[in-house]
Design a protein around this motif. Structure first.
Motif, mmCIF file in Angstrom:
data_model
loop_
_atom_site.group_PDB
_atom_site.id
_atom_site.type_symbol
_atom_site.label_atom_id
_atom_site.label_comp_id
_atom_site.label_asym_id
_atom_site.label_seq_id
_atom_site.Cartn_x
_atom_site.Cartn_y
_atom_site.Cartn_z
ATOM 1 N N VAL A 1 5.645 10.504 62.908
ATOM 2 C CA VAL A 1 5.530 11.927 63.731
ATOM 3 C C VAL A 1 6.626 11.214 63.847
ATOM 4 C CG1 VAL A 1 4.229 12.416 65.741
ATOM 5 C CG2 VAL A 1 2.610 10.725 63.668
ATOM 6 N N LEU A 2 6.979 10.974 64.866
ATOM 7 C CA LEU A 2 8.248 10.728 66.066
ATOM 8 C C LEU A 2 9.471 11.040 65.080
ATOM 9 C CD1 LEU A 2 7.948 7.495 67.864
ATOM 10 C CD2 LEU A 2 7.496 9.331 68.537
ATOM 11 N N SER A 3 10.066 11.216 63.994
ATOM 12 C CA SER A 3 10.902 11.469 63.119
ATOM 13 C C SER A 3 10.859 12.627 62.380
ATOM 14 C CB SER A 3 11.453 10.336 61.894
ATOM 15 O OG SER A 3 9.973 10.054 61.490
ATOM 16 N N HIS A 4 9.181 13.258 62.340
ATOM 17 C CA HIS A 4 9.071 14.406 61.299
ATOM 18 C C HIS A 4 8.007 15.503 61.566
ATOM 19 C CE1 HIS A 4 12.193 12.640 57.840
ATOM 20 N NE2 HIS A 4 11.135 12.650 57.707
ATOM 21 N N GLY A 5 7.343 15.039 63.112
ATOM 22 C CA GLY A 5 6.064 15.413 63.568
ATOM 23 C C GLY A 5 6.850 16.792 64.312
ATOM 24 N N SER A 6 6.105 17.846 64.612
ATOM 25 C CA SER A 6 6.207 19.100 65.908
ATOM 26 C C SER A 6 6.816 18.844 67.226
ATOM 27 C CB SER A 6 4.490 19.437 65.461
ATOM 28 O OG SER A 6 4.132 19.004 66.726
ATOM 29 N N TRP A 7 6.983 19.298 68.190
ATOM 30 C CA TRP A 7 6.849 19.047 69.107
ATOM 31 C C TRP A 7 6.090 18.485 70.048
ATOM 32 C CZ3 TRP A 7 5.688 21.072 73.738
ATOM 33 C CH2 TRP A 7 6.003 20.859 74.056
ATOM 34 N N HIS A 8 4.676 19.432 69.420
ATOM 35 C CA HIS A 8 3.731 19.076 70.324
ATOM 36 C C HIS A 8 3.206 17.557 70.387
ATOM 37 C CE1 HIS A 8 -0.679 19.480 71.924
ATOM 38 N NE2 HIS A 8 -0.675 19.313 70.877
ATOM 39 N N GLU A 9 2.770 17.139 68.984
ATOM 40 C CA GLU A 9 3.128 16.006 68.833
ATOM 41 C C GLU A 9 4.089 14.843 69.349
ATOM 42 O OE1 GLU A 9 1.691 15.535 64.249
ATOM 43 O OE2 GLU A 9 3.583 15.936 64.339
ATOM 44 N N ILE A 10 5.255 14.885 68.898
ATOM 45 C CA ILE A 10 5.949 14.658 69.754
ATOM 46 C C ILE A 10 5.757 14.394 71.079
ATOM 47 C CG2 ILE A 10 8.882 13.412 70.167
ATOM 48 C CD1 ILE A 10 8.558 14.900 67.286
ATOM 49 N N LEU B 1 14.165 4.825 62.599
ATOM 50 C CA LEU B 1 15.739 4.517 63.401
ATOM 51 C C LEU B 1 15.736 6.148 63.970
ATOM 52 C CD1 LEU B 1 18.563 3.263 61.040
ATOM 53 C CD2 LEU B 1 18.000 2.500 63.120
ATOM 54 N N LYS B 2 15.719 6.962 63.006
ATOM 55 C CA LYS B 2 15.117 8.268 63.479
ATOM 56 C C LYS B 2 14.616 8.392 65.030
ATOM 57 C CE LYS B 2 14.665 13.632 62.560
ATOM 58 N NZ LYS B 2 14.690 14.101 61.714
ATOM 59 N N SER B 3 12.975 7.646 65.280
ATOM 60 C CA SER B 3 12.385 8.157 65.453
ATOM 61 C C SER B 3 12.699 6.562 66.767
ATOM 62 C CB SER B 3 10.911 6.502 65.212
ATOM 63 O OG SER B 3 10.301 7.576 64.438
ATOM 64 N N VAL B 4 13.794 6.318 66.288
ATOM 65 C CA VAL B 4 14.174 5.455 68.313
ATOM 66 C C VAL B 4 15.320 6.474 68.997
ATOM 67 C CG1 VAL B 4 16.644 3.727 68.777
ATOM 68 C CG2 VAL B 4 14.175 3.251 66.772
ATOM 69 N N GLN B 5 15.773 7.214 68.429
ATOM 70 C CA GLN B 5 16.658 7.959 68.659
ATOM 71 C C GLN B 5 15.974 9.247 69.530
ATOM 72 O OE1 GLN B 5 19.869 7.990 68.998
ATOM 73 N NE2 GLN B 5 19.546 5.971 67.941
ATOM 74 N N THR B 6 14.227 9.732 68.622
ATOM 75 C CA THR B 6 13.914 10.570 69.851
ATOM 76 C C THR B 6 13.234 10.167 70.816
ATOM 77 O OG1 THR B 6 13.372 11.285 67.166
ATOM 78 C CG2 THR B 6 11.888 11.675 69.086
ATOM 79 N N VAL B 7 13.172 8.399 70.925
ATOM 80 C CA VAL B 7 12.639 8.205 72.196
ATOM 81 C C VAL B 7 13.835 7.933 73.032
ATOM 82 C CG1 VAL B 7 11.623 5.628 72.816
ATOM 83 C CG2 VAL B 7 10.444 7.275 70.803
ATOM 84 N N LYS B 8 15.341 7.737 72.555
ATOM 85 C CA LYS B 8 16.035 7.587 73.326
ATOM 86 C C LYS B 8 16.523 8.890 74.193
ATOM 87 C CE LYS B 8 18.458 3.306 71.766
ATOM 88 N NZ LYS B 8 19.597 2.904 71.537
ATOM 89 N N SER B 9 16.212 10.132 73.102
ATOM 90 C CA SER B 9 16.506 11.649 74.036
ATOM 91 C C SER B 9 15.273 12.001 74.806
ATOM 92 C CB SER B 9 16.083 12.591 72.728
ATOM 93 O OG SER B 9 15.587 12.678 72.324
ATOM 94 N N TRP B 10 13.989 10.641 75.217
ATOM 95 C CA TRP B 10 13.547 11.124 76.355
ATOM 96 C C TRP B 10 13.917 10.830 77.344
ATOM 97 C CZ3 TRP B 10 9.163 8.959 74.201
ATOM 98 C CH2 TRP B 10 8.455 10.410 73.137
ATOM 99 N N CYS B 11 15.439 9.735 77.370
ATOM 100 C CA CYS B 11 16.177 9.608 78.783
ATOM 101 C C CYS B 11 15.335 8.522 79.942
ATOM 102 C CB CYS B 11 16.770 10.689 79.386
ATOM 103 S SG CYS B 11 18.046 11.289 78.552
#
Length: 126
Positions: free
Chosen positions: A44-53, A95-105
């Protein structure tokens, strides 16, 4: 007494909850771990929709605001029904999910964990 918290973004698979919670408590010295679960969280965090994330992001903010969580662990695991991919693909998704979460600052440390076929926890990203 103030309790210390961390947050786990984990799969709904109950086999992962105890090993991940115990690992986080042991390695970060927290008292409790807030669990935000989603089938195949790393997918979900690496390939999910904006709404899910965004829903997951809002839940993480609740954990940070309400409990002053200072760590977020993103978790993928072996034999995931909702993300039935190879271990190496899980590592990439984590790894991609971690980058997604880090992007939330958010004001937290973000790590990536993988739970193997023996329910041992491994650090993929820190």
């Amino acid at each position: 007494m103030n309790n210390r918290y961390a947050t786990a973004l984990n799969c709904i698979d109950g086999r992962t909850q105890i090993p991940v919670t115990a690992w986080i408590i042991d390695h970060f010295g927290v008292d409790f771990v807030d669990l935000i679960t989603e089938p195949g969280m790393d997918r979900v965090l690496s390939h999910g929709s904006w709404h899910e994330i965004d829903r997951i992001r809002r839940n993480a903010i609740v954990s940070i605001d309400a409990h002053n969580s200072h760590v977020i662990a993103v978790v993928g695991h072996y034999d995931c029904a909702a993300n039935p991919v190879s271990d190496s693909q899980h590592f990439n998704d984590i790894l991609k999910s971690v980058q997604t979460v880090k992007s939330w600052c958010l004001p937290v440390e973000v790590i990536g964990l993988f739970v193997d076929s023996h329910w041992r926890v491994h650090v993929i990203s820190c």
